[in-house]
Design an enzyme around this catalytic site. Sequence first.
Site, PDB file in Angstrom:
ATOM      1  N   ASP A  81       0.860  -1.199   0.000  1.00  0.00           N
ATOM      2  CA  ASP A  81       0.000   0.000   0.000  1.00  0.00           C
ATOM      3  C   ASP A  81       0.884   1.232   0.000  1.00  0.00           C
ATOM      4  O   ASP A  81       2.079   1.164   0.313  1.00  0.00           O
ATOM      5  CB  ASP A  81      -0.933   0.024   1.226  1.00  0.00           C
ATOM      6  CG  ASP A  81      -1.888   1.227   1.208  1.00  0.00           C
ATOM      7  OD1 ASP A  81      -2.399   1.564   0.114  1.00  0.00           O
ATOM      8  OD2 ASP A  81      -2.111   1.841   2.265  1.00  0.00           O
ATOM      9  N   SER A  82       0.274   2.367  -0.348  1.00  0.00           N
ATOM     10  CA  SER A  82       1.003   3.631  -0.294  1.00  0.00           C
ATOM     11  C   SER A  82       1.372   3.991   1.138  1.00  0.00           C
ATOM     12  O   SER A  82       2.228   4.841   1.356  1.00  0.00           O
ATOM     13  CB  SER A  82       0.124   4.746  -0.865  1.00  0.00           C
ATOM     14  OG  SER A  82      -1.017   4.905  -0.046  1.00  0.00           O
ATOM     15  N   TYR A 131      -0.837   8.612  -2.489  1.00  0.00           N
ATOM     16  CA  TYR A 131      -0.767   8.404  -3.939  1.00  0.00           C
ATOM     17  C   TYR A 131      -1.944   9.103  -4.648  1.00  0.00           C
ATOM     18  O   TYR A 131      -1.860   9.383  -5.842  1.00  0.00           O
ATOM     19  CB  TYR A 131      -0.857   6.907  -4.273  1.00  0.00           C
ATOM     20  CG  TYR A 131       0.418   6.119  -4.110  1.00  0.00           C
ATOM     21  CD1 TYR A 131       1.530   6.616  -3.432  1.00  0.00           C
ATOM     22  CD2 TYR A 131       0.505   4.837  -4.644  1.00  0.00           C
ATOM     23  CE1 TYR A 131       2.686   5.853  -3.294  1.00  0.00           C
ATOM     24  CE2 TYR A 131       1.657   4.076  -4.512  1.00  0.00           C
ATOM     25  CZ  TYR A 131       2.739   4.575  -3.835  1.00  0.00           C
ATOM     26  OH  TYR A 131       3.872   3.817  -3.699  1.00  0.00           O
ATOM     27  N   GLY A 132      -3.021   9.288  -3.913  1.00  0.00           N
ATOM     28  CA  GLY A 132      -4.283   9.720  -4.536  1.00  0.00           C
ATOM     29  C   GLY A 132      -4.254  11.074  -5.197  1.00  0.00           C
ATOM     30  O   GLY A 132      -5.172  11.420  -5.946  1.00  0.00           O
ATOM     31  N   CYS A 136      -4.219  -1.346  -2.310  1.00  0.00           N
ATOM     32  CA  CYS A 136      -4.321   0.093  -2.548  1.00  0.00           C
ATOM     33  C   CYS A 136      -5.156   0.271  -3.811  1.00  0.00           C
ATOM     34  O   CYS A 136      -4.756  -0.172  -4.897  1.00  0.00           O
ATOM     35  CB  CYS A 136      -2.917   0.671  -2.746  1.00  0.00           C
ATOM     36  SG  CYS A 136      -2.904   2.419  -3.157  1.00  0.00           S
ATOM     37  N   ASN A 137      -6.318   0.873  -3.654  1.00  0.00           N
ATOM     38  CA  ASN A 137      -7.198   1.072  -4.814  1.00  0.00           C
ATOM     39  C   ASN A 137      -6.582   2.018  -5.819  1.00  0.00           C
ATOM     40  O   ASN A 137      -6.771   1.869  -7.024  1.00  0.00           O
ATOM     41  CB  ASN A 137      -8.534   1.643  -4.360  1.00  0.00           C
ATOM     42  CG  ASN A 137      -9.321   0.641  -3.562  1.00  0.00           C
ATOM     43  OD1 ASN A 137     -10.118  -0.101  -4.108  1.00  0.00           O
ATOM     44  ND2 ASN A 137      -9.072   0.580  -2.259  1.00  0.00           N
ATOM     45  N   THR A 138      -5.845   2.997  -5.307  1.00  0.00           N
ATOM     46  CA  THR A 138      -5.263   3.997  -6.198  1.00  0.00           C
ATOM     47  C   THR A 138      -4.248   3.327  -7.118  1.00  0.00           C
ATOM     48  O   THR A 138      -4.243   3.553  -8.334  1.00  0.00           O
ATOM     49  CB  THR A 138      -4.622   5.119  -5.366  1.00  0.00           C
ATOM     50  OG1 THR A 138      -5.596   5.573  -4.424  1.00  0.00           O
ATOM     51  CG2 THR A 138      -4.184   6.265  -6.229  1.00  0.00           C
ATOM     52  N   GLU A 177      -3.023   9.208   7.844  1.00  0.00           N
ATOM     53  CA  GLU A 177      -1.567   8.989   7.929  1.00  0.00           C
ATOM     54  C   GLU A 177      -0.957   9.834   9.052  1.00  0.00           C
ATOM     55  O   GLU A 177       0.004   9.427   9.700  1.00  0.00           O
ATOM     56  CB  GLU A 177      -0.887   9.321   6.593  1.00  0.00           C
ATOM     57  CG  GLU A 177      -1.167   8.315   5.490  1.00  0.00           C
ATOM     58  CD  GLU A 177      -0.385   7.000   5.632  1.00  0.00           C
ATOM     59  OE1 GLU A 177       0.769   7.036   6.092  1.00  0.00           O
ATOM     60  OE2 GLU A 177      -0.949   5.943   5.285  1.00  0.00           O
ATOM     61  N   CYS A 211     -11.131   2.750  -0.859  1.00  0.00           N
ATOM     62  CA  CYS A 211      -9.767   3.101  -0.457  1.00  0.00           C
ATOM     63  C   CYS A 211      -9.501   2.304   0.810  1.00  0.00           C
ATOM     64  O   CYS A 211     -10.344   2.286   1.723  1.00  0.00           O
ATOM     65  CB  CYS A 211      -9.657   4.598  -0.174  1.00  0.00           C
ATOM     66  SG  CYS A 211      -8.089   5.069   0.609  1.00  0.00           S
ATOM     67  N   THR A 212      -8.350   1.636   0.872  1.00  0.00           N
ATOM     68  CA  THR A 212      -8.117   0.739   2.003  1.00  0.00           C
ATOM     69  C   THR A 212      -7.843   1.481   3.314  1.00  0.00           C
ATOM     70  O   THR A 212      -7.810   0.858   4.376  1.00  0.00           O
ATOM     71  CB  THR A 212      -6.963  -0.234   1.700  1.00  0.00           C
ATOM     72  OG1 THR A 212      -5.805   0.526   1.303  1.00  0.00           O
ATOM     73  CG2 THR A 212      -7.349  -1.205   0.607  1.00  0.00           C
ATOM     74  N   HIS A 213      -7.655   2.794   3.232  1.00  0.00           N
ATOM     75  CA  HIS A 213      -7.571   3.568   4.477  1.00  0.00           C
ATOM     76  C   HIS A 213      -8.962   3.728   5.126  1.00  0.00           C
ATOM     77  O   HIS A 213      -9.056   3.917   6.332  1.00  0.00           O
ATOM     78  CB  HIS A 213      -7.025   4.979   4.218  1.00  0.00           C
ATOM     79  CG  HIS A 213      -5.533   5.036   4.026  1.00  0.00           C
ATOM     80  ND1 HIS A 213      -4.898   4.536   2.912  1.00  0.00           N
ATOM     81  CD2 HIS A 213      -4.547   5.559   4.807  1.00  0.00           C
ATOM     82  CE1 HIS A 213      -3.585   4.758   3.012  1.00  0.00           C
ATOM     83  NE2 HIS A 213      -3.353   5.366   4.156  1.00  0.00           N
TER      84      HIS A 213
HETATM   85  N1  DGL Z   1      -4.982   3.043   0.561  1.00  0.00           N
HETATM   86  C1  DGL Z   1      -4.870   3.726  -0.703  1.00  0.00           C
HETATM   87  C2  DGL Z   1      -6.077   3.361  -1.567  1.00  0.00           C
HETATM   88  O1  DGL Z   1      -6.684   2.316  -1.322  1.00  0.00           O
HETATM   89  C3  DGL Z   1      -4.649   5.177  -0.431  1.00  0.00           C
HETATM   90  C4  DGL Z   1      -4.104   5.916  -1.579  1.00  0.00           C
HETATM   91  C5  DGL Z   1      -3.350   7.176  -1.259  1.00  0.00           C
HETATM   92  O2  DGL Z   1      -2.214   7.060  -0.821  1.00  0.00           O
HETATM   93  O3  DGL Z   1      -3.889   8.250  -1.544  1.00  0.00           O
HETATM   94  O4  DGL Z   1      -6.443   4.040  -2.492  1.00  0.00           O
END
Ligand code: DGL
Length: 270
Positions: free
Chosen positions: A7-8, A39-40, A70-72, A162, A194-196
């Site tokens: 993940d990011s 990353y988004g 990470c979806n992004t 974060e 988004c996994t967050h």
């Molecule tokens: N957990 C990432 C996701 O699922 C977060 C992306 C990010 O860093 O913006 O998209």
Amino acid sequence: MAVGIFDSGLGGLTVWDAVHKRLPDMPLVYLGDNAHTPYGVRDADDIYDLTTAGVARLFDAGCDLVILACNTASAAALRRMQERWVPQGKRVLGVFVPLIEALTERQWGDNSPPREVAVSNVALFATPATVASRAFQRELAFRAIGVDVEAQACGGVVDAIEEGDMILAEALVRSHVDALRRKMPHPQAAVLGCTHYPLVEAVFRDALGPDVSVYSQPDLVAASLADYLGRHPDKLGQGEEAVFLTTGDPKRVSSRATQFLRREIAFQPA
Ligand code: DGL
């Protein structure tokens, strides 16, 4: 026999937690690219470069299979990686498909033509890059017809999580749910893309109310991984050691991870 989870930053820990509960004996190598999160707000080339670097590190750690938790990264980089980067014998899987299969009531890997499904109004909450990619709508269109998707780019939420600023994260979630409702007053289902976001899932559920079914990824991804490994036991890599790696400050990241998962997590430098 290690499996990699990328993940990011800290969000993929929600997937790590669900996978660890489902497959407790499986050594998992987690890599959070905390030095480059979020990353988004990055462009697709940037996300591709960062994601390939992270996944290469997980291959080096003895993983033959890596989950992009990470979806992004799944939205902006996965297809390109699968088409021209992933080496022979390695596999990289994203987190979109298990979620969409659940939303469209499909068995894992059912590739039959798109059909009408129970939901017709779906709210998607995701990062700006995921929303801009339209990857969710594309994957959904392969499986379902007649589904109206309204996407809300949830700027700021990943940064707040974060930073460990959960008060700000909660305020932002509530304002993003309000913004979504102005565009789609009565969604039947909401996707936390988004996994967050599972870290603030209770806030999403509260703001959306009891009439909206909330789809969250961790358990769906864990179940899909268990099914995949049952069918592809050869994809268990050589690694034996469960480890948490970060490109960021290990002390700081460990402390946040311990706070979120309510268990001692010790990150090492990637
Ligand atoms: N957990 C990432 C996701 O699922 C977060 C992306 C990010 O860093 O913006 O998209």
